[in-house]
Design a protein around this motif. Sequence first.
Motif, mmCIF file in Angstrom:
data_model
loop_
_atom_site.group_PDB
_atom_site.id
_atom_site.type_symbol
_atom_site.label_atom_id
_atom_site.label_comp_id
_atom_site.label_asym_id
_atom_site.label_seq_id
_atom_site.Cartn_x
_atom_site.Cartn_y
_atom_site.Cartn_z
ATOM 1 N N VAL A 36 3.301 0.345 -5.369
ATOM 2 C CA VAL A 36 2.411 1.514 -5.297
ATOM 3 C C VAL A 36 1.850 1.845 -6.674
ATOM 4 C CG1 VAL A 36 2.302 3.986 -4.798
ATOM 5 C CG2 VAL A 36 3.559 2.461 -3.272
ATOM 6 N N ASP A 37 2.725 1.874 -7.690
ATOM 7 C CA ASP A 37 2.256 2.204 -9.038
ATOM 8 C C ASP A 37 1.256 1.171 -9.546
ATOM 9 O OD1 ASP A 37 3.655 4.562 -9.350
ATOM 10 O OD2 ASP A 37 5.417 3.609 -10.230
ATOM 11 N N LEU A 38 1.544 -0.109 -9.299
ATOM 12 C CA LEU A 38 0.630 -1.159 -9.749
ATOM 13 C C LEU A 38 -0.701 -1.049 -9.016
ATOM 14 C CD1 LEU A 38 0.292 -3.617 -11.566
ATOM 15 C CD2 LEU A 38 1.260 -5.033 -9.731
ATOM 16 N N ALA A 39 -0.668 -0.716 -7.742
ATOM 17 C CA ALA A 39 -1.904 -0.527 -6.973
ATOM 18 C C ALA A 39 -2.743 0.586 -7.570
ATOM 19 C CB ALA A 39 -1.570 -0.212 -5.518
ATOM 20 N N ILE A 40 -2.085 1.651 -7.991
ATOM 21 C CA ILE A 40 -2.816 2.780 -8.601
ATOM 22 C C ILE A 40 -3.472 2.345 -9.904
ATOM 23 C CG2 ILE A 40 -2.525 5.052 -9.665
ATOM 24 C CD1 ILE A 40 -0.346 5.583 -7.533
ATOM 25 N N PHE A 41 -2.758 1.537 -10.691
ATOM 26 C CA PHE A 41 -3.360 1.032 -11.930
ATOM 27 C C PHE A 41 -4.608 0.210 -11.629
ATOM 28 C CE2 PHE A 41 0.856 1.838 -13.933
ATOM 29 C CZ PHE A 41 0.411 2.557 -15.030
ATOM 30 N N GLU A 77 -7.898 -4.684 -15.444
ATOM 31 C CA GLU A 77 -9.268 -4.551 -14.958
ATOM 32 C C GLU A 77 -9.269 -3.955 -13.548
ATOM 33 O OE1 GLU A 77 -13.224 -7.375 -14.189
ATOM 34 O OE2 GLU A 77 -11.472 -8.144 -15.277
ATOM 35 N N LYS A 78 -10.165 -3.010 -13.296
ATOM 36 C CA LYS A 78 -10.223 -2.344 -11.996
ATOM 37 C C LYS A 78 -10.459 -3.381 -10.897
ATOM 38 C CE LYS A 78 -12.373 1.509 -9.545
ATOM 39 N NZ LYS A 78 -13.263 2.684 -9.637
#
Length: 532
Positions: free
Chosen positions: A337-342, A350-351
Motif C-alpha cells: 500500500v505504501d509503495l503504491a502511494i509513492f 517516477e509517477k
Amino acid sequence: MKRVVFGLVIALLVQASLPTRAYGAGTALPPFEQVLDRAEAGDVEAEVDLGMRYQTGEGVAHDLMKAIGWYGRAAAKGNAKAQFLLGSIYFNGAEGVKQNYVEALRWFRLSADQKTPAAQYNIGVHYEQGLGVAKDDAQAVAYYRLAAEQGYAAAQYNLGYMLQEGRGTARDPAAAFEWYRKAADQGLVAAMHNLAVAYLRGNGTLRNDAEAYRWESRAAIGGEPRAQYNLGVMYERGTGVERSVPEALNWYVRAAEQGNIEGQVNAGRLYFNSEAGRVDTKEGDRWLRLAANAGNGQAQNLLCTIYARAFGVGRDDREAVKWCRMAAGRGMVSAQVDLAIFYMLGRGVEKDEAQAFELFLKAAEQGNPQAQMNVGAMYLTGAGVDENYAEAHRWFLMLADRGDPKGQFNLAVMYANGQGIEKNAKEAARLYKLSADQGYALAQFNLAIAYLNGIGVEIDAPAAVRWFRKAAEQGNADAQFFLGIAYARGDGVEQDLSAAAEWYAKAAAQGMQKAQELLAKLPEEYRRASQR
C-alpha cells in the motif's frame, strides 16, 4: 509489531573435540615420565592419559598424531573411553586428520557397545543427520534413549524433541516434557527453553505462565538467545510476569546482540516506542537494518513504515521506496500500500499510476481495506486502469457489506450518480446514513444535502442542519458554509447571524471564496465578532 516465535529447535550438541579429564580441580597430574613408562608397559589407562596429554598439550607439546597413536593402542584393547575419543577426533576433524563420519561412527559404535552414553548419543546424531550412514530417525531415537536413560542431558533433550515432533517414534508431548525436564534439571539451557515453551503452550503439561517465565528466565540468563527473545515477549505482554516494556527491550537487545533476528526486529521497533523509556531512533534504525539486510520481511516493513511517515527520521522518500519495495516483494501488505502511494504521488520514484494500481490490487486481494478502497476508486475514475464501473461497484460493495464507512459512502455516490448502475436516490441516502452514523464527514455532508433538497428522503431542514453540524465540527468546509447559510436564513434552525458569521469565517479560513463573500455581506458587528 509483536511476532512471537517459540521455537523447538533441536540442539546437535556433538562432543567437543578436546577431551576433559576426570581429575578434580587443583589436582596435580602424575609426572609425564611416570605415565609414559606405564603406557609403554601396556597400561591401558596410562595409554589413554598419554593420548589426552598429547591432544590437549598438557605438560607436553601438542601432537595429535601421537594422541591418536596412544588412543589406538588403548582402543584396540577395548577401552571405551579411547574408542570414544578417537570417534570424536574423526567426527570433528583436526589438523592432519580429515573429517570422516564413517570412521567416527565405527569407533562410536565400539564405545557405545560398552554403554558409553556420549557415544550412544553421538550415534543418534549420525542417524538423525545422515552422517556416514543413511538417515534413520527410528535408530536415532533408539540411541538417544539409551544415552538419555543413563542421564546424558544432551540425549534427553534430543529425545524430547523427537517425541515432541513425532520423528522416529509416536508423537508424545507428555513424554517429551518429562525428558526436557530431566535435561533442564541438569542445567542444559536449551532444555530449559523448550520446557518454558511447553508451559507456555500447554504442550505435554498444563499451561503455566509463571513456570514458563521461571524456566525461560534461567535459560535467558544462561545465554540462550531464543529464551532471551521470548523473555522480551513475555515482559512486553505481561505473560507470567508484570508487564515492563523497558525490561522487554533489555532482553530483545541481549538476544539481538547474539544475532537473533527476531530480537533485532523487536529491539529496533521498541527503540521507536516511548513506552520503552528510552527512544533512540538511531539505535532502532541500526537494529532494524541488520535484520532487514539479512532478509527479514518484518524489519523491511517497519523501515518502510518509518521512512514513509518520517517517524523519528528525516524524510527520505528514496530510502522509504527502497524498503517498501523489499517488503512489498515479500508480500507485506502495508508495504504494498505504501509503495503504491509513492507511485501514485511520484514521491521517491517516477509517477506510475498503473504500477500503483497493481500494488493496490495485490494488497486488496489480501483483504487490506485501504487498498480495496483505492482499487475501487481507480476503477471508478480510470486512473492506472481502464474505467470499469462494475469492478468499482464490486469493491465498494465488498467494503460496504463489512460496514466500512468509506465503502458505504462511495457506493452511495455511485447510486446517486447512476455510475454503472441505475440511479437510486433512496439507496444512496440509506448508504449515506450508514456511513454518517459512523462519523464519516463526507457522508454526513451528503446526507445533509439530501435532507435539505429531499433527495431520496423527505425534506427535513432541522435534520439537514444536524448533519451539517456534525460534518462542520470535523472541519468539512462545505458543511461549515452551508451551516452558515442555515443560520443566516433561519432554515431548520433559529436565525443567528453571529453563528452564521462564525461558520462562514471557518469555511473562509479554509480558502472558500463563497464563504468569504457571504461573510463580507453580514453587518460589521457580526463580522468582527467572528474574528475574536
